[in-house]
Design a protein around this motif. Structure first.
Motif, PDB file in Angstrom:
ATOM      1  N   LYS A 197       8.647  -3.555  -1.648  1.00  0.00           N
ATOM      2  CA  LYS A 197       9.105  -4.107  -2.931  1.00  0.00           C
ATOM      3  C   LYS A 197      10.631  -4.189  -2.985  1.00  0.00           C
ATOM      4  CE  LYS A 197       5.176  -4.863  -4.818  1.00  0.00           C
ATOM      5  NZ  LYS A 197       4.727  -6.227  -5.020  1.00  0.00           N
ATOM      6  N   GLU A 201      11.713   2.797   1.859  1.00  0.00           N
ATOM      7  CA  GLU A 201      11.792   4.185   1.403  1.00  0.00           C
ATOM      8  C   GLU A 201      11.071   4.416   0.075  1.00  0.00           C
ATOM      9  OE1 GLU A 201      15.081   3.061   4.036  1.00  0.00           O
ATOM     10  OE2 GLU A 201      14.362   2.248   2.144  1.00  0.00           O
ATOM     11  N   VAL A 202      10.944   3.373  -0.763  1.00  0.00           N
ATOM     12  CA  VAL A 202      10.391   3.576  -2.100  1.00  0.00           C
ATOM     13  C   VAL A 202       8.885   3.315  -2.156  1.00  0.00           C
ATOM     14  CG1 VAL A 202      12.576   2.928  -3.173  1.00  0.00           C
ATOM     15  CG2 VAL A 202      10.822   1.193  -2.873  1.00  0.00           C
ATOM     16  N   ILE A 203       8.272   2.943  -1.057  1.00  0.00           N
ATOM     17  CA  ILE A 203       6.852   2.591  -1.067  1.00  0.00           C
ATOM     18  C   ILE A 203       5.991   3.842  -1.156  1.00  0.00           C
ATOM     19  CG2 ILE A 203       5.004   1.621   0.345  1.00  0.00           C
ATOM     20  CD1 ILE A 203       6.774  -0.531   1.160  1.00  0.00           C
ATOM     21  N   LYS A 204       4.951   3.765  -1.962  1.00  0.00           N
ATOM     22  CA  LYS A 204       4.036   4.890  -2.139  1.00  0.00           C
ATOM     23  C   LYS A 204       3.118   5.022  -0.925  1.00  0.00           C
ATOM     24  CE  LYS A 204       4.115   4.143  -7.135  1.00  0.00           C
ATOM     25  NZ  LYS A 204       3.337   3.716  -8.316  1.00  0.00           N
ATOM     26  N   TRP A 205       2.496   6.195  -0.816  1.00  0.00           N
ATOM     27  CA  TRP A 205       1.608   6.465   0.310  1.00  0.00           C
ATOM     28  C   TRP A 205       0.378   5.558   0.254  1.00  0.00           C
ATOM     29  CZ3 TRP A 205       1.883  10.473   4.150  1.00  0.00           C
ATOM     30  CH2 TRP A 205       3.066  11.217   4.103  1.00  0.00           C
ATOM     31  N   PHE A 206      -0.205   5.406  -0.925  1.00  0.00           N
ATOM     32  CA  PHE A 206      -1.455   4.657  -1.052  1.00  0.00           C
ATOM     33  C   PHE A 206      -1.159   3.199  -1.396  1.00  0.00           C
ATOM     34  CE2 PHE A 206      -2.201   9.081  -2.397  1.00  0.00           C
ATOM     35  CZ  PHE A 206      -3.011   9.475  -1.332  1.00  0.00           C
ATOM     36  N   TYR A 207      -0.518   2.535  -0.428  1.00  0.00           N
ATOM     37  CA  TYR A 207      -0.069   1.167  -0.650  1.00  0.00           C
ATOM     38  C   TYR A 207      -0.091   0.438   0.689  1.00  0.00           C
ATOM     39  CZ  TYR A 207       2.982  -2.675  -2.131  1.00  0.00           C
ATOM     40  OH  TYR A 207       3.495  -3.910  -2.408  1.00  0.00           O
ATOM     41  N   LYS A 251       4.652   9.139   7.329  1.00  0.00           N
ATOM     42  CA  LYS A 251       4.309   8.202   6.257  1.00  0.00           C
ATOM     43  C   LYS A 251       3.933   6.839   6.823  1.00  0.00           C
ATOM     44  CE  LYS A 251       6.000   6.773   1.712  1.00  0.00           C
ATOM     45  NZ  LYS A 251       7.137   6.821   0.771  1.00  0.00           N
ATOM     46  N   ARG A 255       0.219   5.153   6.344  1.00  0.00           N
ATOM     47  CA  ARG A 255       0.085   3.839   5.695  1.00  0.00           C
ATOM     48  C   ARG A 255      -0.441   2.787   6.658  1.00  0.00           C
ATOM     49  NH1 ARG A 255       4.761   1.674   4.246  1.00  0.00           N
ATOM     50  NH2 ARG A 255       3.634   0.072   3.108  1.00  0.00           N
ATOM     51  N   LYS A 330     -10.039   6.225  -1.755  1.00  0.00           N
ATOM     52  CA  LYS A 330      -8.987   5.795  -2.682  1.00  0.00           C
ATOM     53  C   LYS A 330      -8.516   4.376  -2.293  1.00  0.00           C
ATOM     54  CE  LYS A 330      -4.584   7.329  -4.717  1.00  0.00           C
ATOM     55  NZ  LYS A 330      -5.039   7.295  -6.120  1.00  0.00           N
ATOM     56  N   TYR A 332      -7.155   0.495  -2.463  1.00  0.00           N
ATOM     57  CA  TYR A 332      -6.054  -0.129  -3.203  1.00  0.00           C
ATOM     58  C   TYR A 332      -6.587  -1.278  -4.046  1.00  0.00           C
ATOM     59  CZ  TYR A 332      -1.611  -2.442  -4.144  1.00  0.00           C
ATOM     60  OH  TYR A 332      -0.538  -3.016  -4.769  1.00  0.00           O
TER      61      TYR A 332
END
Length: 337
Positions: A197, A201-207, A251, A255, A330, A332
């Motif tokens: 986005k 660095e700012v991306i979530k794990w469940f993405y 991470k 991912r 979980k 997406y």
């Protein structure tokens, strides 16, 4: 009439290639300059550049100034002032481009001098080809990083295979690819709800990432045509020291696995006669058997390097598998266009 014929012939022989790239950080300024220089050094004559900057007017101004002084090609430097995101910016760049063939590269790659020439030649030789990709070779910011095992180059957006021939492939590499214009638009361009986005660095794990796989499978399902890998369509992709740490690798691996389950869940029904993750399972078998055996042999000659590589393999396989399994529990929820 006599003057028009050569121009028409030239259009067929040398179609316009639009190169699209995006940037979101002033940290990448020097990398962008190197990319622009490598585009200026291309052997292919008919190129335009569209660079989309995410929200940073000062960065846009600096790139414009450099391009005006140093680039011999047509350059558009656009500013995305809407929703941020690499794929959103890529789509802006694609829509603003005019080329019959559209190349998409990261802002921290350096193109080999015949990159554009090889892309156009491959596209024009066979009408069944709608996308072309090639190797991305790691450009280590520090040579001390070069011990990293090739099997896990994907952590840095680089390729893991050493194919020497043009061959059909499931998907393009996101940092080094090109498409026939009509195929891109038929597939609906990049999905805005996948991929970085602002910065990784700012991306979530469940993405999920893997926007290039998602787009490639949409293109194949829509056009029923082929994507090929050409070993001469070569780029060097920078690997930053800042990201060369265990936390980032874990991470990325998690991912990566999470994304692969998303791809399987989303697209397997569109390809009933092939396993969409066949490439990944083939690579996993290579890691578990051939790579591990080679490392055991290597411990006698280079024990420190071999143990480092072995630890990356254990960590990479474990967290990739964990991400793959977690997606089942979980999943997406993709936003609709």
């Amino acid at each position: 009439g006599e003057l028009e014929a050569p121009n028409m012939t030239e259009q067929v022989v040398n179609p316009l290639l639009s190169i699209v790239t995006t940037s979101y950080s002033e940290k990448r300024l020097k990398d962008i300059f190197k990319l622009l220089d490598s585009i200026s050094a291309q052997t292919y004559p008919n190129i335009e550049i569209t660079l989309v900057v995410d929200h940073l007017e000062e960065l846009q101004a600096k790139i414009k100034e450099y391009a005006q002084k140093h680039s011999k090609m047509k350059v558009k430097i656009l500013l995305n002032q809407g929703e941020a995101g690499v794929n959103i910016a890529r789509n802006i760049g694609i829509k603003a481009s005019s080329g019959e063939i559209i190349g998409v590269v990261d802002d921290d790659v350096i193109l080999s001098p015949d990159w554009a020439e090889e892309i156009v030649r491959t596209h024009m030789e066979d009408s069944s080809i709608v996308a072309v990709t090639g190797p991305a070779i790691p450009l280590w910011e520090d040579e001390s990083m070069s011990w990293f095992p090739q099997e896990f180059y994907w952590m840095w957006g680089c390729t893991v295979w050493d194919w020497n021939e043009i061959r059909e492939i499931r998907n393009v590499g996101g940092m080094n690819c090109s498409f026939k214009r009509e195929a891109l638009f038929a597939a609906g361009l990049y999905h805005p709800d996948i991929g970085p986005k602002v910065g990784e660095e700012v991306i979530k794990w469940f993405y999920p990432s893997g926007e290039e796989v998602e787009l490639s499978l949409k293109i194949r399902a829509t056009t029923k045509k082929r994507i090929v890998y050409n070993p001469k369509v070569k780029v060097h992709h920078k690997v930053s020291k800042e990201r060369f740490n265990l936390g980032f690798m874990i991470k990325r691996a998690f991912r990566f696995g999470y994304t692969k389950q998303y791809i399987k869940h989303t697209f397997q029904n569109d390809f009933p006669h092939e396993k969409v993750l066949a490439l990944e399972f083939q690579h996993l078998r290579h890691i578990l058997f051939k790579s591990t055996f080679n490392l055991i042999r290597g411990t006698f000659k280079h024990p420190v390097t071999a143990w480092r590589q072995f630890l990356v393999i254990i960590m990479g396989v474990f967290f990739t598998g964990l991400g793959y399994a977690v997606y089942i529990f979980k999943p997406y929820k993709l936003k609709t266009d």
